[in-house]
Write a protein that holds these residues in place. Structure first.
Motif, short mmCIF file in Angstrom:
data_model
loop_
_atom_site.label_atom_id
_atom_site.label_comp_id
_atom_site.label_asym_id
_atom_site.label_seq_id
_atom_site.Cartn_x
_atom_site.Cartn_y
_atom_site.Cartn_z
N SER A 18 58.55 60.64 47.45
CA SER A 18 57.24 61.09 47.92
C SER A 18 56.42 59.85 48.24
N ALA A 19 55.56 59.96 49.24
CA ALA A 19 54.67 58.86 49.61
C ALA A 19 53.28 59.43 49.84
N LYS A 20 52.28 58.78 49.23
CA LYS A 20 50.92 59.29 49.34
C LYS A 20 49.94 58.12 49.35
N ALA A 21 48.99 58.17 50.28
CA ALA A 21 47.92 57.17 50.34
C ALA A 21 46.64 57.81 49.82
N THR A 22 46.08 57.22 48.77
CA THR A 22 44.84 57.71 48.19
C THR A 22 43.85 56.56 48.13
N ALA A 23 42.67 56.81 47.59
CA ALA A 23 41.66 55.76 47.45
C ALA A 23 42.15 54.64 46.54
N ARG A 24 43.09 54.93 45.66
CA ARG A 24 43.63 53.92 44.75
C ARG A 24 44.76 53.12 45.36
#
Length: 115
Positions: free
Chosen positions: A92-98
């Motif tokens: 899984s790959a996810k871009a968040t504020a962190r």
């Protein structure tokens, strides 16, 4: 009562399948290239769509190793481990504020279904 031991690594497998399932609204890219002493063919750079698995078949090389990354502008890329040949791995790959995060979801052997 005892779980079956995982199968031994397949030293004769010629390919691996690496899949990325993107999450979130940011555009992500799945990149890979063979790195060796000389330039190698087979580099790819694929856009990822949210909620859809993007898979790529990677062939074994005796003179180079695969370098796999997931990236998006403004973030440090996720470096994925070298593929295990004879295996299908989903990340899984996810871009968040962190930041950008990548994690393995599932791993299964590939090859003939008959034993």
């Amino acid at each position: 009562m005892f779980a079956d031991a995982p199968p031994p690594p397949n030293d004769t497998a010629r390919s691996a399948v690496v899949c990325i399932k993107a999450e979130g609204r940011r555009p992500l890219q799945f990149s890979g290239k063979l790195e060796g002493k000389r330039p190698q063919p087979g580099a790819f750079d694929l856009p990822l769509k949210a909620g859809v698995e993007q898979c790529n078949n990677l062939l074994r090389s005796k003179i180079a190793t695969w370098t796999l990354t997931v990236n998006t502008p403004g973030f440090t890329p996720c470096r994925l481990p070298a593929p295990e040949f004879g295996q299908r791995v989903v990340y899984s790959a996810k871009a968040t504020a962190r930041g950008l995060s990548c994690a393995p979801i599932h791993k299964s052997p590939i090859g003939t279904w008959k034993k």
